[in-house]
Design a protein around this motif. Structure first.
Motif, PDB file in Angstrom:
ATOM      1  N   ALA A 112       0.840  -1.199   0.000  1.00 36.69           N
ATOM      2  CA  ALA A 112       0.000   0.000   0.000  1.00 36.69           C
ATOM      3  C   ALA A 112       0.876   1.250   0.000  1.00 36.69           C
ATOM      4  CB  ALA A 112      -0.919   0.002   1.215  1.00 36.69           C
ATOM      5  N   GLY A 113       0.354   2.328  -0.534  1.00 41.43           N
ATOM      6  CA  GLY A 113       1.085   3.586  -0.612  1.00 41.43           C
ATOM      7  C   GLY A 113       0.657   4.560   0.462  1.00 41.43           C
ATOM      8  N   TRP A 114       0.648   5.848   0.067  1.00 38.09           N
ATOM      9  CA  TRP A 114       0.370   6.891   1.051  1.00 38.09           C
ATOM     10  C   TRP A 114      -1.036   6.798   1.620  1.00 38.09           C
ATOM     11  CZ3 TRP A 114      -3.742  10.036   0.007  1.00 38.09           C
ATOM     12  CH2 TRP A 114      -4.194  10.066  -1.321  1.00 38.09           C
ATOM     13  N   GLU A 115      -1.955   6.102   0.924  1.00 35.18           N
ATOM     14  CA  GLU A 115      -3.331   6.004   1.430  1.00 35.18           C
ATOM     15  C   GLU A 115      -3.417   5.250   2.746  1.00 35.18           C
ATOM     16  OE1 GLU A 115      -2.595   2.453  -1.225  1.00 35.18           O
ATOM     17  OE2 GLU A 115      -2.212   4.618  -1.283  1.00 35.18           O
ATOM     18  N   VAL A 116      -2.328   4.591   3.143  1.00 39.70           N
ATOM     19  CA  VAL A 116      -2.326   3.834   4.393  1.00 39.70           C
ATOM     20  C   VAL A 116      -2.553   4.748   5.597  1.00 39.70           C
ATOM     21  CG1 VAL A 116       0.162   4.019   4.756  1.00 39.70           C
ATOM     22  CG2 VAL A 116      -1.066   2.095   5.709  1.00 39.70           C
ATOM     23  N   HIS A 284      15.987   2.515  -3.161  1.00 46.02           N
ATOM     24  CA  HIS A 284      15.286   1.492  -2.387  1.00 46.02           C
ATOM     25  C   HIS A 284      13.842   1.880  -2.072  1.00 46.02           C
ATOM     26  CE1 HIS A 284      19.157  -0.499  -1.773  1.00 46.02           C
ATOM     27  NE2 HIS A 284      19.656   0.683  -1.442  1.00 46.02           N
ATOM     28  N   LEU A 285      13.403   3.062  -2.493  1.00 42.84           N
ATOM     29  CA  LEU A 285      12.058   3.543  -2.177  1.00 42.84           C
ATOM     30  C   LEU A 285      11.350   3.954  -3.460  1.00 42.84           C
ATOM     31  CD1 LEU A 285      12.929   5.846   0.877  1.00 42.84           C
ATOM     32  CD2 LEU A 285      12.040   3.516   0.964  1.00 42.84           C
ATOM     33  N   ASP A 286      10.125   3.472  -3.632  1.00 42.46           N
ATOM     34  CA  ASP A 286       9.348   3.929  -4.773  1.00 42.46           C
ATOM     35  C   ASP A 286       8.689   5.268  -4.455  1.00 42.46           C
ATOM     36  OD1 ASP A 286       7.209   3.367  -3.123  1.00 42.46           O
ATOM     37  OD2 ASP A 286       6.736   1.455  -4.090  1.00 42.46           O
ATOM     38  N   ALA A 287       7.957   5.807  -5.412  1.00 45.27           N
ATOM     39  CA  ALA A 287       7.364   7.138  -5.232  1.00 45.27           C
ATOM     40  C   ALA A 287       6.375   7.168  -4.076  1.00 45.27           C
ATOM     41  CB  ALA A 287       6.682   7.581  -6.527  1.00 45.27           C
ATOM     42  N   ASP A 288       5.574   6.116  -3.953  1.00 44.95           N
ATOM     43  CA  ASP A 288       4.591   6.079  -2.862  1.00 44.95           C
ATOM     44  C   ASP A 288       5.275   6.033  -1.504  1.00 44.95           C
ATOM     45  OD1 ASP A 288       2.469   6.208  -4.569  1.00 44.95           O
ATOM     46  OD2 ASP A 288       2.149   4.039  -4.647  1.00 44.95           O
ATOM     47  N   ALA A 289       6.321   5.220  -1.375  1.00 46.46           N
ATOM     48  CA  ALA A 289       7.039   5.119  -0.097  1.00 46.46           C
ATOM     49  C   ALA A 289       7.677   6.449   0.260  1.00 46.46           C
ATOM     50  CB  ALA A 289       8.094   4.019  -0.176  1.00 46.46           C
ATOM     51  N   GLN A 290       8.256   7.132  -0.730  1.00 44.77           N
ATOM     52  CA  GLN A 290       8.853   8.440  -0.463  1.00 44.77           C
ATOM     53  C   GLN A 290       7.795   9.433   0.011  1.00 44.77           C
ATOM     54  OE1 GLN A 290      11.390   9.887  -3.668  1.00 44.77           O
ATOM     55  NE2 GLN A 290      11.900   7.791  -4.262  1.00 44.77           N
ATOM     56  N   ILE A 296       4.957  11.493   6.953  1.00 48.56           N
ATOM     57  CA  ILE A 296       5.226  11.110   8.342  1.00 48.56           C
ATOM     58  C   ILE A 296       6.201  12.085   8.992  1.00 48.56           C
ATOM     59  CG2 ILE A 296       6.326   9.352   9.791  1.00 48.56           C
ATOM     60  CD1 ILE A 296       5.165   7.243   7.941  1.00 48.56           C
ATOM     61  N   PHE A 297       7.245  12.477   8.249  1.00 44.15           N
ATOM     62  CA  PHE A 297       8.225  13.414   8.804  1.00 44.15           C
ATOM     63  C   PHE A 297       7.578  14.753   9.138  1.00 44.15           C
ATOM     64  CE2 PHE A 297      11.175  16.942   8.210  1.00 44.15           C
ATOM     65  CZ  PHE A 297      12.176  16.615   9.115  1.00 44.15           C
ATOM     66  N   VAL A 298       6.852  15.318   8.178  1.00 45.71           N
ATOM     67  CA  VAL A 298       6.222  16.618   8.416  1.00 45.71           C
ATOM     68  C   VAL A 298       5.207  16.528   9.548  1.00 45.71           C
ATOM     69  CG1 VAL A 298       4.746  18.395   7.395  1.00 45.71           C
ATOM     70  CG2 VAL A 298       6.602  17.383   6.052  1.00 45.71           C
ATOM     71  N   ALA A 299       4.395  15.455   9.550  1.00 49.46           N
ATOM     72  CA  ALA A 299       3.393  15.298  10.608  1.00 49.46           C
ATOM     73  C   ALA A 299       4.052  15.132  11.966  1.00 49.46           C
ATOM     74  CB  ALA A 299       2.507  14.086  10.301  1.00 49.46           C
ATOM     75  N   ALA A 300       5.181  14.423  12.018  1.00 50.86           N
ATOM     76  CA  ALA A 300       5.870  14.220  13.293  1.00 50.86           C
ATOM     77  C   ALA A 300       6.418  15.533  13.831  1.00 50.86           C
ATOM     78  CB  ALA A 300       6.994  13.199  13.123  1.00 50.86           C
ATOM     79  N   VAL A 301       7.063  16.326  12.969  1.00 61.15           N
ATOM     80  CA  VAL A 301       7.621  17.607  13.406  1.00 61.15           C
ATOM     81  C   VAL A 301       6.519  18.535  13.891  1.00 61.15           C
ATOM     82  CG1 VAL A 301       8.840  19.678  12.655  1.00 61.15           C
ATOM     83  CG2 VAL A 301       9.677  17.433  11.958  1.00 61.15           C
ATOM     84  N   VAL A 302       5.481  18.683  13.063  1.00 61.54           N
ATOM     85  CA  VAL A 302       4.378  19.586  13.428  1.00 61.54           C
ATOM     86  C   VAL A 302       3.638  19.062  14.658  1.00 61.54           C
ATOM     87  CG1 VAL A 302       2.185  20.562  12.656  1.00 61.54           C
ATOM     88  CG2 VAL A 302       4.126  20.409  11.072  1.00 61.54           C
ATOM     89  N   GLY A 303       3.400  17.740  14.706  1.00 62.74           N
ATOM     90  CA  GLY A 303       2.655  17.169  15.827  1.00 62.74           C
ATOM     91  C   GLY A 303       3.386  17.313  17.153  1.00 62.74           C
ATOM     92  N   VAL A 304       4.683  17.008  17.160  1.00 61.19           N
ATOM     93  CA  VAL A 304       5.451  17.106  18.409  1.00 61.19           C
ATOM     94  C   VAL A 304       5.516  18.550  18.887  1.00 61.19           C
ATOM     95  CG1 VAL A 304       7.753  16.860  19.404  1.00 61.19           C
ATOM     96  CG2 VAL A 304       6.804  15.023  18.008  1.00 61.19           C
ATOM     97  N   CYS A 305       5.784  19.474  17.985  1.00 67.63           N
ATOM     98  CA  CYS A 305       5.861  20.886  18.378  1.00 67.63           C
ATOM     99  C   CYS A 305       4.498  21.412  18.837  1.00 67.63           C
ATOM    100  CB  CYS A 305       6.400  21.722  17.222  1.00 67.63           C
ATOM    101  SG  CYS A 305       8.140  21.412  16.833  1.00 67.63           S
TER     102      CYS A 305
END
Length: 339
Positions: A112-116, A284-290, A296-305
């Protein structure tokens, strides 16, 4: 009044609005004193045990507060309400997240891609709603059709005065632990910023000289980050000395924004990670994985702050730390200074 009575008053009034807190504290203090005197005069308790026996007789402070504040515990019924609430909060704290994480992991393995992300959020919400419904239904069934055993709330929760919370203090022991943890974490973060420059990628079990962050950032942004970490350390010391208030909460919001905005901007612009690191991992990463990892990175930074900002605002609203409540007999330094 002794500290045990003060703790009972605190436990009974801490969830009430300030307008009701003082009146209920005064009424409860008088009722406890009268109960103690009555038990001693009747010979039901000795002077040494009368206070503890009086608190046991009054029962769970949350249940007693409900009867005083016109907030009867009637969603399930007074007999099982507190048991239902404790169980539901406990289950909701980890079951939905755990189920969603397991489901998301399975979908990622299945390709599955980003829809996960959206599907995982939907699963968590569904599990939370279903859990609340079925737990409530079971307790409603027990309330209406279960045999009466004579067990009250205190017996079911095994409540005793020993479980009363400690009184809030301006200088609470946990604040020193918070300060130490914050300083250690900031020191580790600063050390990592420097360390990663000499190689943060392992290939076939051996460390390479490929950095994680773009070395070009040393021209401004990485020194900026180190200065920001130093300011965070100074702010942690300041909070330890002065506690939370609205001004400190505002400073905390500014510090979090000063980190989150540049970090997200640099990442979106493709300037945060070093080109060598991107070149190594991209095959090692397809477009969906990237895309998923980027979200996840952006959500983690914004969420933690955002969480840290909200936490500071809540602590400021409560008067500092875990909150300092004013009630008759409160021995905290802050309470005495306001008298």
């Amino acid at each position: 009044m002794t500290e045990l009575t003060d703790r009972y008053l605190f436990a009974a009034t801490r969830s009430l609005p300030a307008a009701q807190r003082e009146e209920l504290s005064r009424d409860l203090a008088e009722r406890i004193a009268d109960t103690i005197d009555a038990r001693i005069e009747a010979g039901a308790s000795t002077p040494d045990t009368a206070e503890r026996d009086a608190l046991v007789e009054l029962g769970h402070p949350a249940a007693l507060a409900a009867t005083y504040s016109d907030r009867p515990l009637m969603l399930i019924g007074p007999r099982y309400y507190l048991i239902w609430k404790r169980l539901l909060v406990f289950l909701e704290s980890f079951v939905p997240v755990t189920v969603a994480a397991v489901a998301a992991f399975g979908m990622v393995i299945g390709g599955a891609g980003w829809e996960v992300i959206g599907q995982a959020v939907g699963i968590a919400i569904t599990v939370a709603v279903q859990l609340a419904f079925w737990v409530t239904l079971v307790f409603a069934f027990i309330e209406r059709y279960g045999a009466s055993t004579g067990t009250d709330v205190d017996e079911a929760l095994s409540w005793t005065p020993d479980q009363l919370p400690q009184l809030p203090e301006v200088r609470r022991p946990h604040r020193r632990a918070d300060l130490i943890a914050a300083l250690v974490w900031l020191a580790i973060a600063a050390g990592f910023v420097v360390w990663q420059q000499f190689g943060a990628v392992w290939i076939d079990g051996e460390r390479t000289d490929v950095p994680l962050l773009d070395p070009a950032l040393w021209s401004f942004w990485l020194p900026y980050l180190l200065v920001l970490l130093a300011l965070e350390a100074a702010f942690a010391v300041w909070i330890y000395r002065s506690d939370w208030n609205w001004a400190n909460a505002a400073v905390n919001v500014v510090l979090n924004a000063a980190f989150a905005i540049p970090a997200v901007w640099l990442f979106v612009e493709g300037r945060l990670l070093s080109p060598e690191f991107v070149e190594l991992v991209q095959p090692h990463l397809d477009a969906d994985a990237q895309w998923v990892l980027s979200v996840i990175f952006v959500a983690a930074v914004v969420g933690v702050c955002a969480w840290d900002c909200i936490d500071g605002i809540i602590k400021a609203a409560k008067g500092g730390g875990r909150g300092t409540l004013d009630f008759p007999g409160n021995r905290s330094v802050r309470s005495q200074s306001q008298v």
